[in-house]
Design an enzyme around this catalytic site. Sequence first.
Site, PDB file in Angstrom:
ATOM      1  N   HIS A 172      45.162  28.503  43.642  1.00 52.54           N
ATOM      2  CA  HIS A 172      43.806  29.014  43.426  1.00 52.54           C
ATOM      3  C   HIS A 172      43.044  28.005  42.571  1.00 52.54           C
ATOM      4  O   HIS A 172      43.613  27.367  41.684  1.00 52.54           O
ATOM      5  CB  HIS A 172      43.871  30.378  42.725  1.00 52.54           C
ATOM      6  CG  HIS A 172      42.543  31.063  42.690  1.00 52.54           C
ATOM      7  ND1 HIS A 172      41.578  30.745  41.757  1.00 52.54           N
ATOM      8  CD2 HIS A 172      42.009  32.010  43.481  1.00 52.54           C
ATOM      9  CE1 HIS A 172      40.505  31.490  41.988  1.00 52.54           C
ATOM     10  NE2 HIS A 172      40.739  32.273  43.027  1.00 52.54           N
ATOM     11  N   GLY A 228      33.022  33.734  42.117  1.00 50.59           N
ATOM     12  CA  GLY A 228      32.551  34.442  40.932  1.00 50.59           C
ATOM     13  C   GLY A 228      31.124  34.104  40.539  1.00 50.59           C
ATOM     14  O   GLY A 228      30.674  34.458  39.457  1.00 50.59           O
ATOM     15  N   LYS A 241      43.115  38.938  39.607  1.00 49.65           N
ATOM     16  CA  LYS A 241      43.120  37.993  38.479  1.00 49.65           C
ATOM     17  C   LYS A 241      43.660  38.680  37.216  1.00 49.65           C
ATOM     18  O   LYS A 241      44.556  39.496  37.309  1.00 49.65           O
ATOM     19  CB  LYS A 241      41.717  37.407  38.279  1.00 49.65           C
ATOM     20  CG  LYS A 241      41.133  36.855  39.581  1.00 49.65           C
ATOM     21  CD  LYS A 241      39.895  36.043  39.373  1.00 49.65           C
ATOM     22  CE  LYS A 241      39.334  35.643  40.732  1.00 49.65           C
ATOM     23  NZ  LYS A 241      38.193  34.744  40.630  1.00 49.65           N
ATOM     24  N   GLU A 254      38.175  28.470  49.904  1.00 50.97           N
ATOM     25  CA  GLU A 254      37.383  29.024  48.804  1.00 50.97           C
ATOM     26  C   GLU A 254      36.545  27.916  48.170  1.00 50.97           C
ATOM     27  O   GLU A 254      37.025  27.197  47.276  1.00 50.97           O
ATOM     28  CB  GLU A 254      38.309  29.624  47.747  1.00 50.97           C
ATOM     29  CG  GLU A 254      39.159  30.771  48.251  1.00 50.97           C
ATOM     30  CD  GLU A 254      39.492  31.722  47.119  1.00 50.97           C
ATOM     31  OE1 GLU A 254      39.124  32.895  47.234  1.00 50.97           O
ATOM     32  OE2 GLU A 254      40.071  31.290  46.118  1.00 50.97           O
ATOM     33  N   SER A 294      32.688  35.205  46.477  1.00 52.40           N
ATOM     34  CA  SER A 294      31.621  36.213  46.406  1.00 52.40           C
ATOM     35  C   SER A 294      31.488  37.047  47.680  1.00 52.40           C
ATOM     36  O   SER A 294      30.377  37.377  48.105  1.00 52.40           O
ATOM     37  CB  SER A 294      30.291  35.559  46.035  1.00 52.40           C
ATOM     38  OG  SER A 294      30.398  34.925  44.770  1.00 52.40           O
ATOM     39  N   ASN A 336      42.282  39.692  44.989  1.00 55.81           N
ATOM     40  CA  ASN A 336      42.865  38.933  43.879  1.00 55.81           C
ATOM     41  C   ASN A 336      42.299  39.521  42.588  1.00 55.81           C
ATOM     42  O   ASN A 336      41.150  39.266  42.245  1.00 55.81           O
ATOM     43  CB  ASN A 336      42.486  37.452  44.030  1.00 55.81           C
ATOM     44  CG  ASN A 336      42.907  36.621  42.834  1.00 55.81           C
ATOM     45  OD1 ASN A 336      43.698  37.066  42.001  1.00 55.81           O
ATOM     46  ND2 ASN A 336      42.385  35.410  42.746  1.00 55.81           N
ATOM     47  N   GLU A 352      41.173  28.306  40.147  1.00 61.97           N
ATOM     48  CA  GLU A 352      41.262  28.509  38.690  1.00 61.97           C
ATOM     49  C   GLU A 352      42.556  27.903  38.146  1.00 61.97           C
ATOM     50  O   GLU A 352      42.569  27.339  37.051  1.00 61.97           O
ATOM     51  CB  GLU A 352      41.158  30.013  38.375  1.00 61.97           C
ATOM     52  CG  GLU A 352      39.725  30.499  38.549  1.00 61.97           C
ATOM     53  CD  GLU A 352      39.586  31.959  38.925  1.00 61.97           C
ATOM     54  OE1 GLU A 352      40.585  32.712  38.829  1.00 61.97           O
ATOM     55  OE2 GLU A 352      38.479  32.351  39.338  1.00 61.97           O
TER      56      GLU A 352
HETATM   57  C1  PEP Z   1      38.604  34.354  44.140  1.00 57.39           C
HETATM   58  O1  PEP Z   1      38.718  34.102  42.959  1.00 57.39           O
HETATM   59  O2  PEP Z   1      39.556  34.171  44.920  1.00 57.39           O
HETATM   60  C2  PEP Z   1      37.322  34.857  44.600  1.00 57.39           C
HETATM   61  C3  PEP Z   1      37.009  34.696  45.856  1.00 57.39           C
HETATM   62  O3  PEP Z   1      36.507  35.445  43.654  1.00 57.39           O
HETATM   63  P1  PEP Z   1      35.089  36.162  43.908  1.00 57.39           P
HETATM   64  O4  PEP Z   1      35.247  37.047  45.131  1.00 57.39           O
HETATM   65  O5  PEP Z   1      34.847  36.948  42.668  1.00 57.39           O
HETATM   66  O6  PEP Z   1      34.098  35.087  44.134  1.00 57.39           O
END
Ligand code: PEP
Length: 254
Positions: A98, A176, A14, A170, A216, A12, A100
Amino acid sequence: MNKERKLIIAGNWKMNKTVAEALDLVRGLKIELANVKEVDIVVCPPFTTLSDVSEAILDSNIRLGAQNMSEHNVGAYTGEIAAVMLKEFSVRYVILGHSERRQYQKESDELISRKAQAVHGASLKPIVCVGETLAEREGGQTEAVLERQLRGSLAGSSKDQMAETILAYEPVWAIGTGKTADAGQAQEAHAFIRGVLGKMFDETVARRVRIQYGGSVKPSNARELMSQPDVDGALVGGASLETRSFADIIKNSI
Ligand code: PEP
């Protein structure tokens, strides 16, 4: 690695990458991952790069995803993107819900379920994200939150549609932040999600649906996470922005 379901690992991106940067990344991935057959590989770039990335991966094992989609098919919805527009670029997957978007765009489970219906209506595959915040985890609410999000976001989905749906667990506190759910926490949540699918649909559906872990994920933790029986892949944010780290996550997961 011997898995019940084929792994699916998606990047992703973003709101990152100009066209030139996107092409650089995807050309590197094509070379690095050319021989990978054991994993479904997906990249989800920003809308503005879909056309170029689509062309660049035409003859490869990398598939294209979008980060969002309108629940409407056409019309006066300023700034929105419809399924038919994504299909022009051979998009196959669409990330929905997601955290966000749930947080910044206030997307509700009800809206996500309508978007999922539009995704299925266009014969695309939704990647539906669920996950608890840190406060919810610390308050002992994880399972209640996951069940509420699953029942709301998947409302109206048929068993056949579920076979085409990918879920992403998630935990918001791991996105992040550099904090990863440990393999045991991830397995526990994934097994719970599969149990909810069993109640909502049936055991066959529950066993079939692939559930990605996101939060992460990096080359150093990918193998342990992917080796959990109910973890069927990853949704990767930060580490999907560099050829080396995304390719290593995939290679380390095999
Ligand atoms: C995400 O935003 O879907 C995600 C998992 O981000 P990150 O891997 O940076 O934690």
